[in-house]
Design a protein around this motif. Structure first.
Motif, PDB file in Angstrom:
ATOM      1  N   GLN A 229       0.815  -1.215   0.000  1.00 59.37           N
ATOM      2  CA  GLN A 229       0.000   0.000   0.000  1.00 59.37           C
ATOM      3  C   GLN A 229       0.849   1.266   0.000  1.00 59.37           C
ATOM      4  O   GLN A 229       0.404   2.310  -0.459  1.00 59.37           O
ATOM      5  CB  GLN A 229      -0.965  -0.010   1.172  1.00 59.37           C
ATOM      6  CG  GLN A 229      -2.031  -1.073   0.990  1.00 59.37           C
ATOM      7  CD  GLN A 229      -3.114  -0.995   2.032  1.00 59.37           C
ATOM      8  OE1 GLN A 229      -3.070  -0.183   2.939  1.00 59.37           O
ATOM      9  NE2 GLN A 229      -4.104  -1.867   1.896  1.00 59.37           N
ATOM     10  N   MET A 230       2.059   1.166   0.479  1.00 65.33           N
ATOM     11  CA  MET A 230       2.953   2.316   0.458  1.00 65.33           C
ATOM     12  C   MET A 230       3.870   2.280  -0.774  1.00 65.33           C
ATOM     13  O   MET A 230       4.736   3.142  -0.926  1.00 65.33           O
ATOM     14  CB  MET A 230       3.788   2.366   1.739  1.00 65.33           C
ATOM     15  CG  MET A 230       2.935   2.611   2.977  1.00 65.33           C
ATOM     16  SD  MET A 230       3.879   2.569   4.515  1.00 65.33           S
ATOM     17  CE  MET A 230       4.962   3.950   4.292  1.00 65.33           C
ATOM     18  N   ALA A 231       3.677   1.281  -1.627  1.00 68.34           N
ATOM     19  CA  ALA A 231       4.470   1.114  -2.851  1.00 68.34           C
ATOM     20  C   ALA A 231       5.963   1.122  -2.564  1.00 68.34           C
ATOM     21  O   ALA A 231       6.737   1.815  -3.210  1.00 68.34           O
ATOM     22  CB  ALA A 231       4.102   2.170  -3.887  1.00 68.34           C
ATOM     23  N   GLN A 232       6.363   0.316  -1.579  1.00 68.07           N
ATOM     24  CA  GLN A 232       7.783   0.232  -1.255  1.00 68.07           C
ATOM     25  C   GLN A 232       8.182  -1.213  -1.040  1.00 68.07           C
ATOM     26  O   GLN A 232       7.348  -2.070  -0.775  1.00 68.07           O
ATOM     27  CB  GLN A 232       8.114   1.057  -0.007  1.00 68.07           C
ATOM     28  CG  GLN A 232       7.617   0.448   1.289  1.00 68.07           C
ATOM     29  CD  GLN A 232       8.023   1.265   2.503  1.00 68.07           C
ATOM     30  OE1 GLN A 232       8.153   2.470   2.424  1.00 68.07           O
ATOM     31  NE2 GLN A 232       8.204   0.597   3.624  1.00 68.07           N
ATOM     32  N   GLY A 233       9.445  -1.456  -1.165  1.00 68.13           N
ATOM     33  CA  GLY A 233      10.002  -2.771  -0.913  1.00 68.13           C
ATOM     34  C   GLY A 233      11.069  -3.132  -1.912  1.00 68.13           C
ATOM     35  O   GLY A 233      10.949  -2.818  -3.101  1.00 68.13           O
ATOM     36  N   GLN A 234      12.143  -3.726  -1.377  1.00 64.63           N
ATOM     37  CA  GLN A 234      13.223  -4.196  -2.235  1.00 64.63           C
ATOM     38  C   GLN A 234      13.753  -5.507  -1.690  1.00 64.63           C
ATOM     39  O   GLN A 234      13.744  -5.741  -0.480  1.00 64.63           O
ATOM     40  CB  GLN A 234      14.373  -3.189  -2.295  1.00 64.63           C
ATOM     41  CG  GLN A 234      14.057  -1.936  -3.062  1.00 64.63           C
ATOM     42  CD  GLN A 234      15.284  -1.039  -3.186  1.00 64.63           C
ATOM     43  OE1 GLN A 234      16.172  -1.042  -2.335  1.00 64.63           O
ATOM     44  NE2 GLN A 234      15.334  -0.268  -4.258  1.00 64.63           N
ATOM     45  N   ILE A 235      14.238  -6.330  -2.624  1.00 61.47           N
ATOM     46  CA  ILE A 235      14.866  -7.601  -2.247  1.00 61.47           C
ATOM     47  C   ILE A 235      16.216  -7.709  -2.948  1.00 61.47           C
ATOM     48  O   ILE A 235      16.475  -7.011  -3.925  1.00 61.47           O
ATOM     49  CB  ILE A 235      13.984  -8.811  -2.644  1.00 61.47           C
ATOM     50  CG1 ILE A 235      13.758  -8.831  -4.165  1.00 61.47           C
ATOM     51  CG2 ILE A 235      12.676  -8.815  -1.874  1.00 61.47           C
ATOM     52  CD1 ILE A 235      13.142 -10.114  -4.690  1.00 61.47           C
ATOM     53  N   ARG A 236      17.043  -8.594  -2.396  1.00 58.06           N
ATOM     54  CA  ARG A 236      18.302  -8.939  -3.052  1.00 58.06           C
ATOM     55  C   ARG A 236      18.200 -10.418  -3.407  1.00 58.06           C
ATOM     56  O   ARG A 236      17.958 -11.256  -2.536  1.00 58.06           O
ATOM     57  CB  ARG A 236      19.498  -8.700  -2.152  1.00 58.06           C
ATOM     58  CG  ARG A 236      20.830  -9.025  -2.844  1.00 58.06           C
ATOM     59  CD  ARG A 236      22.024  -8.820  -1.931  1.00 58.06           C
ATOM     60  NE  ARG A 236      21.878  -7.613  -1.129  1.00 58.06           N
ATOM     61  CZ  ARG A 236      22.483  -6.446  -1.379  1.00 58.06           C
ATOM     62  NH1 ARG A 236      23.290  -6.344  -2.391  1.00 58.06           N
ATOM     63  NH2 ARG A 236      22.288  -5.415  -0.606  1.00 58.06           N
ATOM     64  N   VAL A 237      18.386 -10.704  -4.687  1.00 57.71           N
ATOM     65  CA  VAL A 237      18.325 -12.087  -5.152  1.00 57.71           C
ATOM     66  C   VAL A 237      19.369 -12.257  -6.243  1.00 57.71           C
ATOM     67  O   VAL A 237      19.462 -11.441  -7.160  1.00 57.71           O
ATOM     68  CB  VAL A 237      16.902 -12.469  -5.653  1.00 57.71           C
ATOM     69  CG1 VAL A 237      16.431 -11.570  -6.768  1.00 57.71           C
ATOM     70  CG2 VAL A 237      16.831 -13.931  -6.075  1.00 57.71           C
ATOM     71  N   GLY A 238      20.171 -13.284  -6.112  1.00 55.52           N
ATOM     72  CA  GLY A 238      21.203 -13.540  -7.112  1.00 55.52           C
ATOM     73  C   GLY A 238      22.158 -12.383  -7.313  1.00 55.52           C
ATOM     74  O   GLY A 238      22.598 -12.133  -8.420  1.00 55.52           O
ATOM     75  N   GLY A 239      22.433 -11.621  -6.254  1.00 54.18           N
ATOM     76  CA  GLY A 239      23.354 -10.493  -6.357  1.00 54.18           C
ATOM     77  C   GLY A 239      22.730  -9.239  -6.960  1.00 54.18           C
ATOM     78  O   GLY A 239      23.406  -8.239  -7.131  1.00 54.18           O
ATOM     79  N   GLN A 240      21.452  -9.285  -7.259  1.00 56.43           N
ATOM     80  CA  GLN A 240      20.773  -8.131  -7.839  1.00 56.43           C
ATOM     81  C   GLN A 240      19.717  -7.604  -6.874  1.00 56.43           C
ATOM     82  O   GLN A 240      19.151  -8.353  -6.079  1.00 56.43           O
ATOM     83  CB  GLN A 240      20.084  -8.504  -9.152  1.00 56.43           C
ATOM     84  CG  GLN A 240      21.034  -8.949 -10.233  1.00 56.43           C
ATOM     85  CD  GLN A 240      20.274  -9.360 -11.487  1.00 56.43           C
ATOM     86  OE1 GLN A 240      19.144  -9.799 -11.427  1.00 56.43           O
ATOM     87  NE2 GLN A 240      20.929  -9.209 -12.625  1.00 56.43           N
TER      88      GLN A 240
END
Length: 146
Positions: free
Chosen positions: A99-110
């Motif tokens: 709902q806040m349009a946020q979020g990041q992940i790290r996967v496979g070095g990216q």
């Protein structure tokens, strides 16, 4: 025998082949084949109406008999390297909150922008599974051991 109609059909074949090459969607190849049938008919002396009927019937028969086979080729979807992260474990590096349009992940070095599969926020540091790619976002759910 007038040569005009075979030339007209040959031009039609060339136009349909060029259109097919430009689109690569297998949409006009059947018409090129139908025009080829009509061209042969014109060379054999069949009248204009016969040529037109053969063009329509040839195109329709080829379309009807080969469309199912061509559909199995899956020409429209091209897999990308991004598809390789689907099913992978990732770590949340910025809290995922749809709902806040946020979020990041790290996967496979990216690092990927991420959204959860439902509206539940996912805390920073949590492990998640990438379930699909939607545009430039990874859609994730909490990781569960399988």
């Amino acid at each position: 025998m007038p040569i005009a109609m075979p030339v007209v059909w040959l031009i039609a074949v060339v136009i349909f082949v060029i259109a097919e090459a430009a689109t690569m969607g297998l949409t006009s190849i059947w018409f090129a084949c139908g025009a080829l049938v009509a061209m042969v008919a014109a060379l054999l002396g069949v009248g204009l109406w016969g040529q037109l009927i053969l063009f329509v019937l040839g195109s329709a028969v080829l379309l009807a008999t080969t469309r199912k086979w061509v559909g199995k080729l899956k020409l429209g979807k091209k897999p990308t390297n991004a598809d390789r992260i689907v099913g992978q474990k990732a770590v949340v590096i910025q809290e995922i909150h749809n709902q806040m349009a946020q979020g990041q992940i790290r996967v496979g070095g990216q690092i990927w922008t991420a959204r959860s599969t439902d509206e539940t926020p996912i805390a920073q540091g949590a492990e998640v599974e990438v379930v699909q790619i939607s545009g430039v976002k990874a859609i994730v759910r909490p990781w569960t051991e399988k």
